[in-house]
Scaffold this motif. Structure first.
Motif, PDB file in Angstrom:
ATOM      1  N   LEU A  35      33.632 -26.318 -76.391  1.00  0.00           N
ATOM      2  CA  LEU A  35      35.194 -26.151 -76.475  1.00  0.00           C
ATOM      3  C   LEU A  35      35.788 -26.370 -74.852  1.00  0.00           C
ATOM      4  O   LEU A  35      37.251 -26.279 -74.993  1.00  0.00           O
ATOM      5  CB  LEU A  35      35.466 -24.650 -76.663  1.00  0.00           C
ATOM      6  N   THR A  36      35.323 -26.937 -73.932  1.00  0.00           N
ATOM      7  CA  THR A  36      35.913 -27.341 -72.810  1.00  0.00           C
ATOM      8  C   THR A  36      35.646 -28.890 -72.859  1.00  0.00           C
ATOM      9  O   THR A  36      36.477 -29.533 -71.891  1.00  0.00           O
ATOM     10  CB  THR A  36      35.444 -26.609 -71.555  1.00  0.00           C
ATOM     11  N   GLY A  37      35.165 -29.410 -73.494  1.00  0.00           N
ATOM     12  CA  GLY A  37      34.907 -30.978 -73.670  1.00  0.00           C
ATOM     13  C   GLY A  37      33.604 -31.358 -73.042  1.00  0.00           C
ATOM     14  O   GLY A  37      33.614 -32.381 -72.649  1.00  0.00           O
ATOM     15  N   HIS A  38      32.826 -30.362 -72.407  1.00  0.00           N
ATOM     16  CA  HIS A  38      31.640 -30.946 -71.815  1.00  0.00           C
ATOM     17  C   HIS A  38      30.491 -31.322 -72.771  1.00  0.00           C
ATOM     18  O   HIS A  38      30.065 -30.356 -73.814  1.00  0.00           O
ATOM     19  CB  HIS A  38      31.058 -29.510 -70.835  1.00  0.00           C
ATOM     20  N   GLY A  39      30.043 -32.553 -72.547  1.00  0.00           N
ATOM     21  CA  GLY A  39      29.118 -32.888 -73.500  1.00  0.00           C
ATOM     22  C   GLY A  39      27.826 -32.299 -73.462  1.00  0.00           C
ATOM     23  O   GLY A  39      26.953 -31.843 -72.475  1.00  0.00           O
ATOM     24  N   LEU A  40      27.278 -32.036 -74.667  1.00  0.00           N
ATOM     25  CA  LEU A  40      26.061 -31.511 -74.777  1.00  0.00           C
ATOM     26  C   LEU A  40      24.744 -32.494 -75.228  1.00  0.00           C
ATOM     27  O   LEU A  40      23.924 -32.559 -74.737  1.00  0.00           O
ATOM     28  CB  LEU A  40      25.960 -30.355 -76.195  1.00  0.00           C
ATOM     29  N   HIS A  41      25.173 -33.285 -76.279  1.00  0.00           N
ATOM     30  CA  HIS A  41      24.507 -34.438 -76.607  1.00  0.00           C
ATOM     31  C   HIS A  41      25.506 -35.702 -77.128  1.00  0.00           C
ATOM     32  O   HIS A  41      26.560 -35.282 -77.774  1.00  0.00           O
ATOM     33  CB  HIS A  41      23.338 -34.135 -77.775  1.00  0.00           C
ATOM     34  N   SER A  42      24.717 -36.691 -76.716  1.00  0.00           N
ATOM     35  CA  SER A  42      25.639 -37.906 -77.334  1.00  0.00           C
ATOM     36  C   SER A  42      24.494 -39.252 -77.752  1.00  0.00           C
ATOM     37  O   SER A  42      23.398 -39.090 -77.347  1.00  0.00           O
ATOM     38  CB  SER A  42      26.417 -38.602 -76.220  1.00  0.00           C
ATOM     39  N   THR A  43      25.213 -40.191 -78.207  1.00  0.00           N
ATOM     40  CA  THR A  43      24.447 -41.199 -78.903  1.00  0.00           C
ATOM     41  C   THR A  43      25.299 -42.232 -78.970  1.00  0.00           C
ATOM     42  O   THR A  43      26.422 -42.294 -79.516  1.00  0.00           O
ATOM     43  CB  THR A  43      23.414 -41.023 -79.880  1.00  0.00           C
ATOM     44  N   THR A  44      24.595 -43.670 -78.764  1.00  0.00           N
ATOM     45  CA  THR A  44      25.543 -44.868 -79.114  1.00  0.00           C
ATOM     46  C   THR A  44      24.724 -45.714 -80.139  1.00  0.00           C
ATOM     47  O   THR A  44      23.442 -45.743 -79.983  1.00  0.00           O
ATOM     48  CB  THR A  44      25.846 -45.517 -77.695  1.00  0.00           C
ATOM     49  N   ARG A  45      25.278 -46.419 -81.159  1.00  0.00           N
ATOM     50  CA  ARG A  45      24.807 -47.344 -81.849  1.00  0.00           C
ATOM     51  C   ARG A  45      25.587 -48.860 -82.020  1.00  0.00           C
ATOM     52  O   ARG A  45      26.854 -48.696 -82.055  1.00  0.00           O
ATOM     53  CB  ARG A  45      24.772 -46.708 -83.320  1.00  0.00           C
ATOM     54  N   ALA A  46      24.923 -49.954 -81.939  1.00  0.00           N
ATOM     55  CA  ALA A  46      25.716 -51.114 -81.964  1.00  0.00           C
ATOM     56  C   ALA A  46      26.075 -51.262 -83.587  1.00  0.00           C
ATOM     57  O   ALA A  46      25.138 -51.400 -84.409  1.00  0.00           O
ATOM     58  CB  ALA A  46      24.862 -52.129 -81.653  1.00  0.00           C
ATOM     59  N   ILE A  47      27.063 -51.578 -83.802  1.00  0.00           N
ATOM     60  CA  ILE A  47      27.640 -51.681 -85.096  1.00  0.00           C
ATOM     61  C   ILE A  47      29.093 -52.320 -85.527  1.00  0.00           C
ATOM     62  O   ILE A  47      29.875 -51.978 -84.609  1.00  0.00           O
ATOM     63  CB  ILE A  47      27.688 -50.265 -86.061  1.00  0.00           C
ATOM     64  N   GLU A  48      29.295 -53.480 -86.035  1.00  0.00           N
ATOM     65  CA  GLU A  48      30.493 -54.243 -86.046  1.00  0.00           C
ATOM     66  C   GLU A  48      31.355 -53.455 -87.126  1.00  0.00           C
ATOM     67  O   GLU A  48      31.166 -53.196 -88.184  1.00  0.00           O
ATOM     68  CB  GLU A  48      30.155 -55.695 -86.605  1.00  0.00           C
ATOM     69  N   ILE A  49      32.619 -53.356 -86.593  1.00  0.00           N
ATOM     70  CA  ILE A  49      33.521 -52.671 -87.341  1.00  0.00           C
ATOM     71  C   ILE A  49      34.067 -53.378 -88.607  1.00  0.00           C
ATOM     72  O   ILE A  49      34.461 -52.941 -89.479  1.00  0.00           O
ATOM     73  CB  ILE A  49      34.498 -52.264 -86.571  1.00  0.00           C
ATOM     74  N   THR A  50      33.698 -54.913 -88.334  1.00  0.00           N
ATOM     75  CA  THR A  50      34.010 -55.672 -89.459  1.00  0.00           C
ATOM     76  C   THR A  50      32.961 -55.330 -90.909  1.00  0.00           C
ATOM     77  O   THR A  50      33.412 -55.768 -92.084  1.00  0.00           O
ATOM     78  CB  THR A  50      34.024 -57.044 -89.159  1.00  0.00           C
ATOM     79  N   ARG A  51      32.178 -54.627 -90.733  1.00  0.00           N
ATOM     80  CA  ARG A  51      31.227 -54.208 -91.707  1.00  0.00           C
ATOM     81  C   ARG A  51      31.748 -53.053 -92.847  1.00  0.00           C
ATOM     82  O   ARG A  51      31.466 -53.083 -93.950  1.00  0.00           O
ATOM     83  CB  ARG A  51      29.875 -53.349 -91.423  1.00  0.00           C
ATOM     84  N   GLY A  52      32.943 -52.654 -92.267  1.00  0.00           N
ATOM     85  CA  GLY A  52      33.741 -51.786 -93.290  1.00  0.00           C
ATOM     86  C   GLY A  52      33.861 -50.407 -93.045  1.00  0.00           C
ATOM     87  O   GLY A  52      32.957 -50.045 -92.408  1.00  0.00           O
ATOM     88  N   PRO A  53      34.719 -49.641 -93.396  1.00  0.00           N
ATOM     89  CA  PRO A  53      34.823 -48.193 -93.097  1.00  0.00           C
ATOM     90  C   PRO A  53      33.603 -47.447 -93.813  1.00  0.00           C
ATOM     91  O   PRO A  53      33.243 -46.334 -93.268  1.00  0.00           O
ATOM     92  CB  PRO A  53      36.163 -47.807 -94.002  1.00  0.00           C
ATOM     93  N   GLU A  54      33.138 -47.527 -95.170  1.00  0.00           N
ATOM     94  CA  GLU A  54      31.945 -46.891 -95.568  1.00  0.00           C
ATOM     95  C   GLU A  54      30.745 -47.013 -94.903  1.00  0.00           C
ATOM     96  O   GLU A  54      29.837 -46.057 -94.506  1.00  0.00           O
ATOM     97  CB  GLU A  54      31.762 -47.020 -96.967  1.00  0.00           C
ATOM     98  N   ALA A  55      30.538 -48.227 -94.339  1.00  0.00           N
ATOM     99  CA  ALA A  55      29.347 -48.505 -93.409  1.00  0.00           C
ATOM    100  C   ALA A  55      29.273 -47.583 -92.168  1.00  0.00           C
ATOM    101  O   ALA A  55      28.422 -47.126 -91.756  1.00  0.00           O
ATOM    102  CB  ALA A  55      29.072 -49.860 -93.252  1.00  0.00           C
ATOM    103  N   VAL A  56      30.387 -47.950 -91.363  1.00  0.00           N
ATOM    104  CA  VAL A  56      30.569 -47.329 -90.196  1.00  0.00           C
ATOM    105  C   VAL A  56      30.777 -45.692 -90.278  1.00  0.00           C
ATOM    106  O   VAL A  56      30.143 -45.174 -89.449  1.00  0.00           O
ATOM    107  CB  VAL A  56      32.059 -47.945 -89.545  1.00  0.00           C
ATOM    108  N   LEU A  57      31.462 -45.293 -91.253  1.00  0.00           N
ATOM    109  CA  LEU A  57      31.716 -43.743 -91.257  1.00  0.00           C
ATOM    110  C   LEU A  57      30.234 -43.329 -91.953  1.00  0.00           C
ATOM    111  O   LEU A  57      29.845 -41.990 -91.567  1.00  0.00           O
ATOM    112  CB  LEU A  57      32.933 -43.628 -92.050  1.00  0.00           C
ATOM    113  N   GLY A  58      29.524 -44.129 -92.702  1.00  0.00           N
ATOM    114  CA  GLY A  58      28.247 -43.546 -93.051  1.00  0.00           C
ATOM    115  C   GLY A  58      27.377 -43.437 -91.610  1.00  0.00           C
ATOM    116  O   GLY A  58      26.584 -42.345 -91.548  1.00  0.00           O
ATOM    117  N   ALA A  59      27.411 -44.193 -90.862  1.00  0.00           N
ATOM    118  CA  ALA A  59      26.665 -44.065 -89.704  1.00  0.00           C
ATOM    119  C   ALA A  59      27.261 -42.949 -88.690  1.00  0.00           C
ATOM    120  O   ALA A  59      26.464 -42.224 -88.132  1.00  0.00           O
ATOM    121  CB  ALA A  59      26.866 -45.314 -88.835  1.00  0.00           C
TER     122      ALA A  59
END
Length: 402
Positions: A100-124
């Motif tokens: 609740l102070t904005g300090h990160g606990l865990h994070s991750t990154t994934r390569a995905i093109e936004i042009t794949r559409g909202p359901e594909a990106v939001l599913g990820a």
């Protein structure tokens, strides 16, 4: 469990008011809180118990006693609950779980093109978010809210993208509805540069009330903090400086249909195209950064000129909003002082000294994490607002009464 059946009547002006005092993280005794609120200790105790039942505050080490029984201190339990921050870019997705102070606990990154559409990106997003909660040992009930940044204009009231130029299929899509259906918590959505401004301010400039965050990457935009508040404008497009015309742009076509927009002459792809015309291997902004880091003279000169072009537009912005700090972020900021030197060169020569005498122009300290940090702050502001605390207290009272 404490008897909290009477908490409902306290919600609107009680527990939430107390919680706002404790949000700064400073431990306080019941007596201090009673004095601050002008209330009896017994009333303050009841409100503390409501917040303790929610897991938002707790007792910390005892203060030094002046005689008699030592007083217990109460403080925010920043790690008791979490939020998810989501940064959706043109070709990437970053998700983080923070306290609740904005300090990160865990994070991750994934390569995905936004042009794949909202359901594909939001599913990820759903997949990665659930995975991060598991990795951090959090139950679904520990999650309070989700903040999301997208690379396009957003109707802030509904969280729906509005005619985003690089997001085909996203126009009017119910982003909050999709994510709320999977996580059952409030979802806040905003333009990516706005949340970067929030993230950078929280990380490095908490005492600055007037700040511009300028992202220069595939697109160019600015997040405006004025008087301590993020400014979105009447239609959510405040800070869209990428489509201001730059003089001497050589009729560079922009994807908006006009010519010589700042984005068309100074973005990462625009600089890469200029270098490609000189025979260099440059397709993206990342390629530009690589060439600058290798010491390529043409790349350095092109980046310096791009900085001057950005500085031309920022000179006008400074006269309008008079920021104390301008933070440069996005992939082009990774070229370092070459780019920022070009900005400073023009800003300080074209803007009145009165407006620049205390102005700082600096590189983002958060780097590529500014977006996901800002998304977390967006979620935290909502989750810890008086309205949400009131709703949580009322919900708790109802569940006990039922």
């Amino acid at each position: 469990m404490s008897d909290i059946t009477s908490f409902g009547g306290l919600a609107a002006s009680g527990a939430s008011e107390l919680f706002q005092i404790l949000r700064d993280g400073r431990p306080r005794t019941r007596t201090e809180l009673a004095d601050l609120m002008g209330l009896a200790r017994s009333t303050v105790t009841l409100r503390i118990e409501a917040l303790r039942e929610l897991g938002l505050v707790g007792f910390v080490d005892d203060v030094v006693s002046t005689g008699g029984r030592p007083s217990s201190r109460i403080a925010l339990k920043s790690g008791s609950k979490v939020v998810l921050g989501v940064d959706i870019g043109a070709s990437h997705l970053r998700v983080a779980v923070t306290d609740l102070t904005g300090h990160g606990l865990h994070s991750t990154t994934r390569a995905i093109e936004i042009t794949r559409g909202p359901e594909a990106v939001l599913g990820a997003v759903v997949e990665l978010g659930a995975e991060l909660l598991r990795e951090s040992g959090r139950a679904a009930t520990d999650l309070l809210a989700i903040g999301v940044g997208v690379p396009g204009p957003v109707e802030h009231r509904t969280g729906r993208p509005i005619n985003p130029p690089i997001m085909p299929g996203w126009n009017g899509y119910d982003v909050p509805g999709y994510l709320e259906g999977h996580f059952d918590v409030p979802v806040l959505v905003d333009n990516d540069v706005n949340i970067m401004a929030l993230g950078e301010r929280n990380a490095a400039w908490q005492n600055v009330d007037d700040l511009l965050f300028v992202k220069v990457a595939t697109g160019i935009g600015a997040g405006i903090v004025s008087g301590g508040r993020l400014q979105r404008g009447s239609d959510g497009v405040a800070g869209d400086i990428g489509h201001i015309r730059v003089h001497g742009g050589m009729q560079a076509p922009c994807r908006c249909g006009n010519f010589d927009c700042l984005e068309a002459v100074a973005s990462g792809p625009a600089v890469a195209a200029r270098l490609r015309a000189l025979g260099l291997d440059a397709r993206t902004g990342e390629d530009v950064v690589r060439l600058v880091e290798s010491g390529d003279r043409d790349a350095v000169l092109a980046v310096r000129q791009a900085g001057r072009d950005v500085g031309e537009v920022l000179s006008a912005c400074i006269s309008l909003v008079n920021p104390a700090v301008i933070v440069i972020g996005g992939s082009m900021a990774l070229t370092g002082e070459h780019f920022i030197a070009g900005i400073r060169e023009v800003v300080y020569s074209r803007t009145l000294p009165l407006a620049t005498q205390h102005l700082q122009i600096t590189q983002s300290s958060s780097g590529l994490d500014a977006g996901v940090l800002g998304a977390s702050i967006l979620a935290i502001h909502h989750a810890m607002s008086p309205q949400r605390i009131d709703a949580m207290v009322l919900g708790l009272a109802a569940s006990v009464a039922g």
